[in-house]
Design an enzyme around this catalytic site. Sequence first.
Site, mmCIF file in Angstrom:
data_model
loop_
_atom_site.group_PDB
_atom_site.id
_atom_site.type_symbol
_atom_site.label_atom_id
_atom_site.label_comp_id
_atom_site.label_asym_id
_atom_site.label_seq_id
_atom_site.Cartn_x
_atom_site.Cartn_y
_atom_site.Cartn_z
ATOM 1 N N GLU A 97 -23.218 -7.522 98.021
ATOM 2 C CA GLU A 97 -22.814 -6.110 97.879
ATOM 3 C C GLU A 97 -22.922 -5.779 96.400
ATOM 4 O OE1 GLU A 97 -22.351 -4.236 100.324
ATOM 5 O OE2 GLU A 97 -21.625 -5.425 102.006
ATOM 6 N N GLU A 113 -26.990 2.412 86.503
ATOM 7 C CA GLU A 113 -25.685 2.652 87.143
ATOM 8 C C GLU A 113 -24.693 3.088 86.061
ATOM 9 O OE1 GLU A 113 -23.558 -0.762 88.843
ATOM 10 O OE2 GLU A 113 -22.592 0.590 90.276
HETATM 11 P P1 NAD Z 1 -19.926 -9.047 88.028
HETATM 12 O O1 NAD Z 1 -21.233 -9.321 88.682
HETATM 13 O O2 NAD Z 1 -19.848 -9.140 86.566
HETATM 14 O O3 NAD Z 1 -18.814 -10.048 88.579
HETATM 15 C C1 NAD Z 1 -18.498 -10.146 89.959
HETATM 16 C C2 NAD Z 1 -17.914 -11.520 90.223
HETATM 17 O O4 NAD Z 1 -18.943 -12.497 90.055
HETATM 18 C C3 NAD Z 1 -16.782 -11.931 89.293
HETATM 19 O O5 NAD Z 1 -15.812 -12.652 90.029
HETATM 20 C C4 NAD Z 1 -17.495 -12.839 88.293
HETATM 21 O O6 NAD Z 1 -16.639 -13.759 87.668
HETATM 22 C C5 NAD Z 1 -18.496 -13.539 89.200
HETATM 23 N N1 NAD Z 1 -19.668 -14.105 88.515
HETATM 24 C C6 NAD Z 1 -20.176 -13.792 87.300
HETATM 25 N N2 NAD Z 1 -21.277 -14.538 87.044
HETATM 26 C C7 NAD Z 1 -21.478 -15.322 88.122
HETATM 27 C C8 NAD Z 1 -22.466 -16.280 88.467
HETATM 28 N N3 NAD Z 1 -23.473 -16.589 87.660
HETATM 29 N N4 NAD Z 1 -22.379 -16.887 89.676
HETATM 30 C C9 NAD Z 1 -21.387 -16.572 90.537
HETATM 31 N N5 NAD Z 1 -20.413 -15.678 90.258
HETATM 32 C C10 NAD Z 1 -20.458 -15.051 89.068
HETATM 33 O O7 NAD Z 1 -19.470 -7.611 88.551
HETATM 34 P P2 NAD Z 1 -18.190 -6.766 88.114
HETATM 35 O O8 NAD Z 1 -18.451 -6.249 86.740
HETATM 36 O O9 NAD Z 1 -16.952 -7.565 88.371
HETATM 37 O O10 NAD Z 1 -18.215 -5.573 89.177
HETATM 38 C C11 NAD Z 1 -18.850 -4.351 88.959
HETATM 39 C C12 NAD Z 1 -20.145 -4.275 89.765
HETATM 40 O O11 NAD Z 1 -19.876 -4.533 91.140
HETATM 41 C C13 NAD Z 1 -20.769 -2.884 89.739
HETATM 42 O O12 NAD Z 1 -22.172 -3.002 89.618
HETATM 43 C C14 NAD Z 1 -20.421 -2.316 91.111
HETATM 44 O O13 NAD Z 1 -21.254 -1.291 91.565
HETATM 45 C C15 NAD Z 1 -20.493 -3.540 91.958
HETATM 46 N N6 NAD Z 1 -19.734 -3.358 93.194
HETATM 47 C C16 NAD Z 1 -20.403 -3.292 94.385
HETATM 48 C C17 NAD Z 1 -19.708 -3.070 95.574
HETATM 49 C C18 NAD Z 1 -20.408 -3.007 96.891
HETATM 50 O O14 NAD Z 1 -19.757 -3.169 97.909
HETATM 51 N N7 NAD Z 1 -21.704 -2.769 96.941
HETATM 52 C C19 NAD Z 1 -18.312 -2.950 95.549
HETATM 53 C C20 NAD Z 1 -17.666 -3.018 94.322
HETATM 54 C C21 NAD Z 1 -18.384 -3.249 93.152
#
Ligand code: NAD
Length: 477
Positions: free
Chosen positions: A244, A380
């Site tokens: 997602e 975004e």
């Molecule tokens: P992010 O990708 O920075 O982090 C998400 C999670 O992934 C965190 O728990 C982080 O610690 C972990 N993570 C980071 N690097 C990783 C790796 N290499 N391997 C595995 N896990 C890792 O995202 P964010 O900044 O926390 O969230 C914001 C983003 O999420 C925005 O782009 C938003 O649109 C998206 N989002 C999407 C949905 C959806 O349902 N489509 C819902 C909410 C947020």
Amino acid sequence: MKVLINGEWCDSLSGKTFAVHNPATGGLVGEAPLCGEDDVRSAVESADEAFGDWAARSPRDRGKILFFAAEEVRRRNTDLGALLTAEQGKPIREAIDEINGFANILEFYHALSAGGWGEYQDLPGYGHAIVRREPLGICGAIIPWNMPALIMGWKIGPALVAGNTLIVKPARTAPLTCGKLAEILAGAGIPPGVLSVVTGPGETVGREIARNPAIKKVSFTGEGSTGREVALDAAPALKRLTLELGGSDPMIVCDDADIGMAVDGVIKGRFYNCGQTCTAVKRLYLYESIADEFVRRLVARAGEIVVGNGMDRGVSMGPMNNRQGLDRLTRQVDAARERDEGEIIMGGKAPEGDMYEQGFFFLPTLIAGVPHDSALFSEEIFGPALPIATVRDLDEALERANDSRYGLGASVWTRNADVITRATGELEAGIVWVNQHLRIPPDVPFGGTKGSGIGRENGSRALDDYTEEKTILIRPG
Ligand code: NAD
């Protein structure tokens, strides 16, 4: 907080912790264990041991525990909401809504747990065909910071009712509410090992969840670039994946729309959660003939937004959650200003004053007349800034709306049935709203197309994603 492994609340194996700060004040909210790969492996071991007994229980039995947990979550929604506000930043009313949303999801999957599972067919020549639905085993859930409780619910509900064990990794800047919710689930009767919570960096904890071959499915919510890394890490073990990812939802307002309703839709759709929602309204396309009136009314309504600490009375928009997000948004708005891409008719900077100094605040921002090739439309915008453009007609609106690498949500605002039929058919998105935006009930599938992800969460079919089908053909002997 501590981490939950094998039913026990423990420190990280290294003994190290990290601090969680309040994004409005900079104050310390709490600490969480700084786990690494070994902590995940230890959670995997206990999840593996717990799997057999949990899978052998009836779905109703498993669902009942979620139901009891949901009751307790609702009873404690104010305290849980306050914790969520403290670590995430959203106004307390939005935080309590999110906590209730978590309970709602657990109740939804509890209700589904009473439904039929699998299929039976009589196939002359082959005998009886039974299609059994079996849980996958250990699953992993990687959670972002923007809606930590709700998104944790989207993953816990179907995974546990389907009979899997689950390892949850919350985001670094908002792990505490996830920990409390897990505590309530454990208190409601989730057995040791069935649900683990492991906190720490994505580069170690998250990657181990993605890579570890004993974990059969990973459901990841977060940025597109992180999602791609998760997919690569998960590929060697041929894991099931739900991704997602980010979005850049367009909102199209036609000339026959109810303008008051659509203006409200933008206010909620863009500024809820300080603009940090995957399905926020991120691009606004107005029919030329209504644009002036619409923008005038939008400016008036946006001017009523009160920015401040989410715990303070009357505040309708909190700070952004973290420095990185604030810096990115500031760069995006500054770049548009420098390139003269549209006119900043409201906001465009951080608010001034003592109360804002320690927090990650940004004013509600409206940018009108943005050219279609601006980065404000192609990237975004994950914060409270909205690029606005006018369009001549539906053809142009749909062309602009679909001209994006994202395909999460989209909305069209009109009273015309022909426009509704065409727009809902042609908009490239996983969810299309008519005369509304943003709200997502657990009852229907949710997820993105194009760069916004793979797979769906929510709805009854999420259970299919957490189970494997086994076909059994029985010929009477
Ligand atoms: P992010 O990708 O920075 O982090 C998400 C999670 O992934 C965190 O728990 C982080 O610690 C972990 N993570 C980071 N690097 C990783 C790796 N290499 N391997 C595995 N896990 C890792 O995202 P964010 O900044 O926390 O969230 C914001 C983003 O999420 C925005 O782009 C938003 O649109 C998206 N989002 C999407 C949905 C959806 O349902 N489509 C819902 C909410 C947020």
